[in-house]
Design an enzyme around this catalytic site. Sequence first.
Site, PDB file in Angstrom:
ATOM      1  N   TYR A   1      -8.402  -2.443   6.840  1.00 18.57           N
ATOM      2  CA  TYR A   1      -8.670  -3.537   5.904  1.00 18.57           C
ATOM      3  C   TYR A   1      -8.227  -4.877   6.478  1.00 18.57           C
ATOM      4  CZ  TYR A   1      -9.760  -0.276   2.138  1.00 18.57           C
ATOM      5  OH  TYR A   1     -10.341   0.682   1.366  1.00 18.57           O
TER       6      TYR A   1
ATOM      7  N   LYS B   1      19.088  13.483  -9.644  1.00 18.81           N
ATOM      8  CA  LYS B   1      18.145  12.666 -10.419  1.00 18.81           C
ATOM      9  C   LYS B   1      16.914  12.336  -9.574  1.00 18.81           C
ATOM     10  CE  LYS B   1      20.891   8.635  -9.096  1.00 18.81           C
ATOM     11  NZ  LYS B   1      22.001   7.771  -9.502  1.00 18.81           N
TER      12      LYS B   1
ATOM     13  N   MET C   1      -4.548   3.443   1.333  1.00 16.15           N
ATOM     14  CA  MET C   1      -4.002   4.308   0.282  1.00 16.15           C
ATOM     15  C   MET C   1      -3.838   5.750   0.766  1.00 16.15           C
ATOM     16  SD  MET C   1      -5.490   5.117  -3.525  1.00 16.15           S
ATOM     17  CE  MET C   1      -5.594   3.402  -4.011  1.00 16.15           C
TER      18      MET C   1
HETATM   19  C1  LIG Z   1      22.914   7.801  -8.493  1.00 13.49           C
HETATM   20  C2  LIG Z   1      24.343   7.909  -8.835  1.00 13.49           C
HETATM   21  C3  LIG Z   1      25.237   8.523  -7.955  1.00 13.49           C
HETATM   22  C4  LIG Z   1      24.859   8.907  -6.548  1.00 13.49           C
HETATM   23  O1  LIG Z   1      24.909   7.738  -5.745  1.00 13.49           O
HETATM   24  P1  LIG Z   1      24.556   7.726  -4.200  1.00 13.49           P
HETATM   25  O2  LIG Z   1      24.799   6.317  -3.785  1.00 13.49           O
HETATM   26  O3  LIG Z   1      23.133   8.125  -4.081  1.00 13.49           O
HETATM   27  O4  LIG Z   1      25.453   8.693  -3.526  1.00 13.49           O
HETATM   28  C5  LIG Z   1      26.532   8.727  -8.388  1.00 13.49           C
HETATM   29  N1  LIG Z   1      26.932   8.314  -9.629  1.00 13.49           N
HETATM   30  C6  LIG Z   1      26.103   7.680 -10.468  1.00 13.49           C
HETATM   31  C7  LIG Z   1      26.613   7.239 -11.783  1.00 13.49           C
HETATM   32  C8  LIG Z   1      24.793   7.438 -10.105  1.00 13.49           C
HETATM   33  O5  LIG Z   1      23.978   6.785 -10.945  1.00 13.49           O
END
Ligand SMILES: *Cc1c(COP(=O)(O)O)cnc(C)c1O
Length: 344
Positions: free
Chosen positions: A249, A39, A296
């Site tokens: 800045y 993800k 930035m």
């Molecule tokens: C993001 C996620 C993971 C991975 O978790 P990590 O702590 O990054 O290893 C696993 N299961 C679910 C449901 C998640 O949302």
Amino acid sequence: MADLPPPTLRLHIDKDALAHNWRALDRLSGTARAGAAVKADCYGLGVDTCLPVLRDAGCRDFFVAHWSEVPAVLGRVPAEQISVLHGVGCAAEAEYARATGVRPVIDSVRQAQIWTESGAGPCHLMVDTGINRLGISPGEASAPAIQALSVEVLMSHLACADEDSDKNPAQLGAFREVMNKVAHRETSLANSAGVALGSEFSFDLTRPGLALYGGVPRPELAEIIQQVAYPQTRIIQTRQISAGESVGYNATFTATSQMRIGVVSLGYADGILRSWGGAHFEGDGKRLPILGKVSMDMIVLDLTDASDIGEEDWVSLPYHLPDAAQQTSLSQYELLTVLGRRFG
Ligand SMILES: *Cc1c(COP(=O)(O)O)cnc(C)c1O
């Protein structure tokens, strides 16, 4: 169109380290196989770069959060190996799942109804055993809409796997109870930290994310997990300043003696947040302290003791995640996902 000149910042991804981390987590998962949370564009490191490495290392189970993340993954691995953690919240999402063959993770009784009304098919089921985020509660396991599902992987998610918390055995117990109430083919509980909690947390499939990309959520993984992401940037200008002159800045840094300073070509728009102020870069084996506030698109470094480093030279930001987290007070997750899109 003229060719674009090479970028002045780059994110080097150590593919061997990424493959090593997946294999190490797969081994640590014992009889279970390790999947991969991909993800948020592989936690900011890039699906294009990372997904083929994970696939070629042997990974067969890929988790994204949103349906919008599916197309980038779909061309590279079979649809049935992709799971969408946010499930199907409306008919359009269910339709897309059915059309592509990507597996939704059903998270509520309402989602179960939406999935069944759309024609159903294989899916996964998330049970909330104590994080109180997504998932049916254990008491809903016997609901007709849930019992009607064809569940491939029954899963839950640990709230405190990176701590030695009573919540871990409590969630494990709650998960085991639900396993008896819902028919399923396989089970899955552990994220990265959960893999290090012991074999009873591994079940059939583990779901590491952070540790694949170099994060160390528990000390047991410190010697095993290798750094994957290396932000690097070019010095685009150097200058001399005198005692009394300030940098950046709000003039938060003032020189107390003659200094040689250099400007690097990245800043908070690239995910190097102001909380990095006070940290340092590295180049030619030397520490190059950050002077003043992060801008930035620019950060100013002290090159006084690094006379060999000049304009056009590359320097790197130490990005060993456990250390960087301590230094910046950002989480290791944030340090990865905050990295911007301008890296070449
Ligand atoms: C993001 C996620 C993971 C991975 O978790 P990590 O702590 O990054 O290893 C696993 N299961 C679910 C449901 C998640 O949302």
